[in-house]
Write a protein that holds these residues in place. Structure first.
Motif, short mmCIF file in Angstrom:
data_model
loop_
_atom_site.label_atom_id
_atom_site.label_comp_id
_atom_site.label_asym_id
_atom_site.label_seq_id
_atom_site.Cartn_x
_atom_site.Cartn_y
_atom_site.Cartn_z
N THR A 160 0.86 -1.18 0.00
CA THR A 160 0.00 0.00 0.00
C THR A 160 0.90 1.23 0.00
O THR A 160 2.10 1.15 -0.23
N GLY A 161 0.33 2.39 0.25
CA GLY A 161 1.10 3.63 0.24
C GLY A 161 0.16 4.81 0.15
O GLY A 161 -0.96 4.77 0.64
N ILE A 162 0.61 5.84 -0.53
CA ILE A 162 -0.23 7.02 -0.78
C ILE A 162 0.15 7.57 -2.15
O ILE A 162 1.32 7.59 -2.52
N ARG A 163 -0.88 7.99 -2.93
CA ARG A 163 -0.62 8.46 -4.28
C ARG A 163 -1.43 9.72 -4.57
O ARG A 163 -2.63 9.79 -4.31
N PHE A 164 -0.72 10.72 -5.11
CA PHE A 164 -1.39 11.91 -5.62
C PHE A 164 -1.41 11.83 -7.14
O PHE A 164 -0.37 11.66 -7.78
N THR A 165 -2.58 11.95 -7.73
CA THR A 165 -2.75 11.93 -9.18
C THR A 165 -3.46 13.20 -9.63
O THR A 165 -4.39 13.66 -8.97
N TYR A 166 -3.01 13.75 -10.72
CA TYR A 166 -3.71 14.88 -11.33
C TYR A 166 -4.10 14.48 -12.75
O TYR A 166 -3.28 13.93 -13.50
N PHE A 167 -5.34 14.76 -13.11
CA PHE A 167 -5.82 14.43 -14.46
C PHE A 167 -6.37 15.68 -15.12
O PHE A 167 -7.21 16.38 -14.54
N ALA A 168 -5.89 15.98 -16.33
CA ALA A 168 -6.36 17.13 -17.08
C ALA A 168 -6.74 16.69 -18.49
O ALA A 168 -6.09 15.83 -19.10
N LYS A 169 -7.79 17.29 -18.99
CA LYS A 169 -8.27 16.96 -20.33
C LYS A 169 -9.05 18.14 -20.88
O LYS A 169 -9.67 18.90 -20.12
N GLY A 170 -9.03 18.31 -22.18
CA GLY A 170 -9.81 19.36 -22.82
C GLY A 170 -11.28 18.99 -22.88
O GLY A 170 -11.85 18.48 -21.93
N ARG A 171 -11.92 19.25 -23.99
CA ARG A 171 -13.35 19.01 -24.15
C ARG A 171 -13.70 17.57 -23.77
O ARG A 171 -13.12 16.61 -24.29
N THR A 172 -14.64 17.42 -22.85
CA THR A 172 -14.93 16.10 -22.28
C THR A 172 -16.43 15.89 -22.11
O THR A 172 -17.16 16.81 -21.74
N ASP A 173 -16.87 14.67 -22.41
CA ASP A 173 -18.25 14.26 -22.12
C ASP A 173 -18.26 13.49 -20.81
O ASP A 173 -17.68 12.39 -20.71
N LEU A 174 -18.90 14.04 -19.80
CA LEU A 174 -19.08 13.35 -18.52
C LEU A 174 -20.41 12.62 -18.56
O LEU A 174 -21.46 13.23 -18.79
N ILE A 175 -20.35 11.31 -18.35
CA ILE A 175 -21.52 10.45 -18.52
C ILE A 175 -22.07 10.04 -17.15
O ILE A 175 -21.33 9.93 -16.17
N THR A 176 -23.36 9.76 -17.09
CA THR A 176 -24.01 9.27 -15.88
C THR A 176 -23.15 8.22 -15.19
O THR A 176 -22.69 7.26 -15.82
N ALA A 177 -22.92 8.38 -13.88
CA ALA A 177 -21.97 7.53 -13.17
C ALA A 177 -22.58 6.35 -12.40
O ALA A 177 -22.04 5.24 -12.45
N PRO A 178 -23.64 6.53 -11.60
CA PRO A 178 -24.06 5.45 -10.68
C PRO A 178 -24.44 4.16 -11.38
O PRO A 178 -25.14 4.16 -12.41
N ALA A 179 -24.00 3.05 -10.82
CA ALA A 179 -24.32 1.73 -11.39
C ALA A 179 -25.81 1.45 -11.39
O ALA A 179 -26.31 0.76 -12.27
N SER A 180 -26.52 2.00 -10.41
CA SER A 180 -27.97 1.77 -10.34
C SER A 180 -28.68 2.32 -11.56
O SER A 180 -29.78 1.86 -11.91
N LEU A 181 -28.06 3.30 -12.24
CA LEU A 181 -28.63 3.86 -13.46
C LEU A 181 -28.00 3.25 -14.71
O LEU A 181 -28.69 2.92 -15.66
#
Length: 236
Positions: A60-81
């Protein structure tokens, strides 16, 4: 007599699975993943060798991640949907496309700090393969405005909505996951006793939460990204 035999079996099992101190690893790692987005990561890790040879390691450990992206489609997330299910069965359930909404944003930028789980196998002192995945942590980032495309609401369709990275991250199963998580499949070659070169793939869930609850009583939207990754490891 039965209790003594049971105790002997337990002790033999522990001895077989015991950590090999000489094969433990403590190292820092800097990685860059790029492709459909750009994602640097910095981590501190500790792996324990199992058994006498210690070829198989967990850690185990600890991790810092940064994510960057231009034009993006964010889609419905919950599994119930997305699949109409919860739990491990979502892995084997088809998506319900009629439940999918989209938040289109001009860019995203999310930083997240998580505690990962490591699994690794060493073929030799020089070469090893492994897999890691974030388990729990927090995310942060600035708000973004975007256009919401609703599958089942004329009033909300093409409306402007605001969202920011989901604060709490938690590994569950597939679309049951919460927040932003990074996982890696890799091979590493140790150039010397201290420096290692690691390469593989990074798969990242990046999740945003809207200011308002929208269609289907949902406010969580995500993007999934598979990125080639390269890293440098420094062993302490």
């Amino acid at each position: 007599m039965k209790k003594i035999l049971f105790l002997i079996v337990i002790l033999l099992t522990i001895n077989h699975l015991s950590f090999s101190q000489s094969k433990n690893q403590r190292y820092a790692d800097v990685s860059i993943a790029a492709g459909s987005g750009f994602s640097p990561a910095l981590s501190y890790n500790y792996n324990w060798g199992l058994g006498k040879k210690g070829k198989f390691k967990i850690g185990t450990g600890i991790r810092f991640t940064y994510f960057a992206k231009g034009r993006t489609d964010l889609i419905t997330a919950p599994a119930s949907l997305t699949s109409g299910e919860k739990g491990p069965q979502v892995l084997f359930t088809e998506n319900i496309l009629s439940n999918f909404d989209t938040l289109k944003v001009s860019k995203i930028g999310a930083g997240y700090i998580n505690i990962p789980i490591h699994l690794q196998y060493s073929f030799s002192q020089k070469f090893e393969v492994g897999f890691n995945i974030d388990a729990i942590g927090i995310s942060f980032g600035s708000k973004q405005s975007g256009t919401f495309y609703a599958s089942d609401s004329r009033s909300l369709n093409k409306s402007t909505q605001t969202a920011k990275p989901t604060t709490f991250n938690l590994l569950l199963v597939s679309d049951n996951d919460l927040g932003s998580l990074n996982s890696e499949l890799y091979a590493r070659y140790w150039v010397n006793d201290k420096i290692g070169i690691r390469a593989g793939l990074s798969f990242q869930f990046i999740e945003y939460t809207t200011d308002k609850v929208l269609t289907f009583e949902n406010d969580r939207f995500r993007t999934k990204n598979l990125l080639p990754m390269i890293a440098i490891s420094y062993k302490f």
